[in-house]
Design an enzyme around this catalytic site. Sequence first.
Site, mmCIF file in Angstrom:
data_model
loop_
_atom_site.group_PDB
_atom_site.id
_atom_site.type_symbol
_atom_site.label_atom_id
_atom_site.label_comp_id
_atom_site.label_asym_id
_atom_site.label_seq_id
_atom_site.Cartn_x
_atom_site.Cartn_y
_atom_site.Cartn_z
ATOM 1 N N GLU A 141 0.968 -1.409 0.051
ATOM 2 C CA GLU A 141 -0.070 -0.067 0.048
ATOM 3 C C GLU A 141 0.847 1.305 0.021
ATOM 4 O O GLU A 141 0.445 2.381 -0.464
ATOM 5 C CB GLU A 141 -0.971 0.031 0.977
ATOM 6 C CG GLU A 141 -2.116 -1.252 1.199
ATOM 7 C CD GLU A 141 -2.998 -0.863 0.261
ATOM 8 O OE1 GLU A 141 -3.213 0.375 -0.383
ATOM 9 O OE2 GLU A 141 -3.449 -1.999 -0.427
ATOM 10 N N SER A 152 -47.493 -27.794 42.898
ATOM 11 C CA SER A 152 -46.899 -28.340 44.037
ATOM 12 C C SER A 152 -45.706 -27.572 44.386
ATOM 13 O O SER A 152 -45.087 -27.970 45.456
ATOM 14 C CB SER A 152 -46.737 -29.775 43.998
ATOM 15 O OG SER A 152 -48.074 -30.192 43.677
#
Lengths: 207, 735
Positions: free
Chosen positions: B188, B467
């Site tokens: 680059e 229960s």
Amino acid sequence: MIKVLLTVLLSLPLLVLAGTPEKNFSPAVNSLWIKAINYYNKEEFEKAANTIERALGIDHNNAYLWHGLAGVRFAQENWKRAAHLAKKSLTLAKKDKALQTKNRWMITQTCQKMGRKYCAPPKRTISPTSHFRDPHHLYQLAAKLLKKEKWARARLLALRSLQLAKKTKTNRLQIKNWVLITKACESLEKWGCARHARNQAQFFLQP
Amino acid sequence: MLFKKSKKKTAGPKKRPVYRFRWGVLLLIIMIPILSFYVAKLDIQVRQQFEGKKWAIPARVYARPLEFHTGKRVTPESLREELNTLGYRKQENPSKPGQYWEKGNTFLITTRTFQFWDGTEPSRTVKIRLIKDKVDAITEISPDRPIHLLRLEPKLIDKIYPEHNEDRILVRLEDVPQHLIDALLTVEDRNFFEHWGVSVRGVVRAIIANFKAGKRVQGGSTLTQQLVKNFYLTSERTLTRKVKEAIMSVLLEWHYTKEQILETYLNEIYLGQAGKRAIHGMGLASRFYFNRPVEEINVAQSALLVSLVRGASYYNPRRHAERARKRRDLVLDVMAAHGKITAEQAEESKKILSLATKKKTENVFPYPAFMELVRRQLREDYNEQDLREEGLQIITTLDPFIQTSAEQAMKKGLKRLEKKRRKARNLQGAMIVTDSQNGEVLAMVNGKRTEYSGFNRPLKAKRLIGSLLKPIVYLTALEDNDTYNLMTQLDDSPYQVKMASGKKWQPYNYDHRTHENAPLYKALSSSYNVALVRLGMTLGLNRVRNTLRRLGFERKFNMYPSMLLGSLPMTPLEVTQIYQTIASGGFRMPMRTIHTVLNLQTGQALQRYPLSVSQNFDPAPIYLLNYAMQHVVRHGTGRHVGSKLPKKMILAGKTGTTNDLKDSWFVGFGNDLLTVTWVGRDDNKPMGLTGGSGAMFIWGNFIKTVRPKSLAPSVPDNIYWEMDEKLGQVPFIRR
């Protein structure tokens, strides 16, 4: 004088942390414990608490760790949290009288710090006299005496147990007591008493 | 100079010089302050953004870190799975962080460095020997010494993204491998360390190359210009933008070092897309494409990342593998040509065919139900913006092994139940697993498709609990130890309750039988309804409600007699909170999902969620209740599943079933784990399963996998034992 006393009192958690025997700990917990003490000594309390919590993740039933955490919170003046943690430690410190004492001390201290007027130390091991208000315990004693052929005392204790068992409506215990009284009366050759006791036992056993 | 002397010389007397008006100079005079002002403005912008908060960093949410110590239960399978999800690679003689080797029951692992709340866990090579699914020894290789405690870095389980969905992991320049920097600069910007932000040579070279090719083949922008474009500007192609870019690049280079600019570039660059999420920076890209931190990537992977700079979508290695491979090879060739790597290295790297992992890592997170609870807790302490942008590291309590086991048990269990029962169609379920001793939520399962977010049943499904309420009534009774103990005979003969409206309500037992007198423990383990209602009414509804409050149920509700049988809707989370207090010996512990929140930059703990307990019950009645609940599992309503559990495994539990078999519940706990399981249908229709045949069946399968520690509560001081013919030793409270 007051200043000295106060310093001693406030440094107690530190002493507790430092003076705990390491033999109760696994090597992993021990290494964390030492780390926590170092943090504590540097007054990095939150790090110390964090490290003890990490140790609790490995051994969560260790009364010393819970007590250590309570000590850190105590040093941070987080009284309420310290009190509950000390209570947790107390429930786990089964036979360790020294640790129980330390926990009780801390609970009382935190209670006072929170500005409460009545800060009685938490209950110690139940006093021996209170056993005599317990029908099951009385029955056990009576059974032991019966084995030792002390018939009269066994009968008396069974009668006392019976009285208490009637109050708590524990039928099974009542039967057991009547059976014991029957045996005791027979041994004492008090036939009327034996007959009455037998009848009572049979009354309970009727379908 | 605004005016210029006339060139024409005159012979006459000396005249004052005549100056001609010059537009150019005027323009210059006007332009200089304007330009200066413009540059100064740009300068402020450059510095403000570069020195301030550069990016909004998403919060990273982690599971609990896996901790090893001697005696810790770890199966080779679970350890292997943990290492694989953390991205560890199998490699003989592991020497680099993130590698492991396995031989028999011995694992050789080179761990990664991780910043924990209490310090940094350094990278080291360790040998872990497992015997009978337990850690037998941990040894560090160099120096050769035993170690007592070892932590692996935690697994990432979610992220909280900023509004714009940009995601990145910040890296420092010194952590980036040299070959990645070489590859980037070679391809680059070869003159990066020489130019002043703009490279005239580069521009000329690009113009020539593009002219020769007849199309745009090369860009003339330096790395600095690219950074300026991405960081400060838009990607519009205008001359104004280009000029602005050039000025800002020069300013950037003037103020900051090359290293600072390069580091920012490495963190800023766009390198891919995953749905809405934009992948920025090399740190995240290496995780996303290779499932490893940037420090651990090889030359070929560096080349691939650099090739993505040109076009992340065009060279996407997962979509266009061939194109990406060619570009990567080109990058490798360029590196070799410039002497950054040898030709052999380039050739060897080219031979690596697999470009990226098939699965996108850090993309889909599979625990949405748990995360909802985490977010709920986080919102109490943080505002939404901080959560999304401050890069918080959140360490949660989730245990991936337990979570996976629970999910599998739920999925398989529901499938089998649907096959077994004709009525059981479209079943759904929920499961919450907590550490029974500190209230940490270890797992949370929502239905069959656990990975999908949707209606969060563990948190939101309010269902009747049946229960499950009974132990609360019995606990209220056992607290009154002058009157009640486990052997107290309870009357189970027919009973009617007169309601406030004047109507009468008659409860029945599940089997529509009456049992005359039954001892309290038996009434609990066999779940007798009539005895329970009679007891509850004797104790008083308010006392039961008070017990429920002390156990941790905070919602407002009115108490009716039918609620004694569980006609009270609760979410699985609320049920868990209640039973947490019972499982921990009467100490209420708020449930926690978060351990610590750390600052990403400093590694300092911002907030800790400490262990907090409060003693709400005397330990003795809780001890008696736990004893009775053990009978539920072995001899009571849970005996069908309980009998299949290993004999030495002592666990307590309670089943719950509602009218018409619409809800099936089970709560079970040992010394370390508490599990709440619910099975039912979303449309609340009957499904033909009781607590014992539905939820408990799933729990049983889960328990077989995770093998929790048996229940071993500490015996309170005021407990004594009596022999019973049927039960054996029975505990009583000494008054």
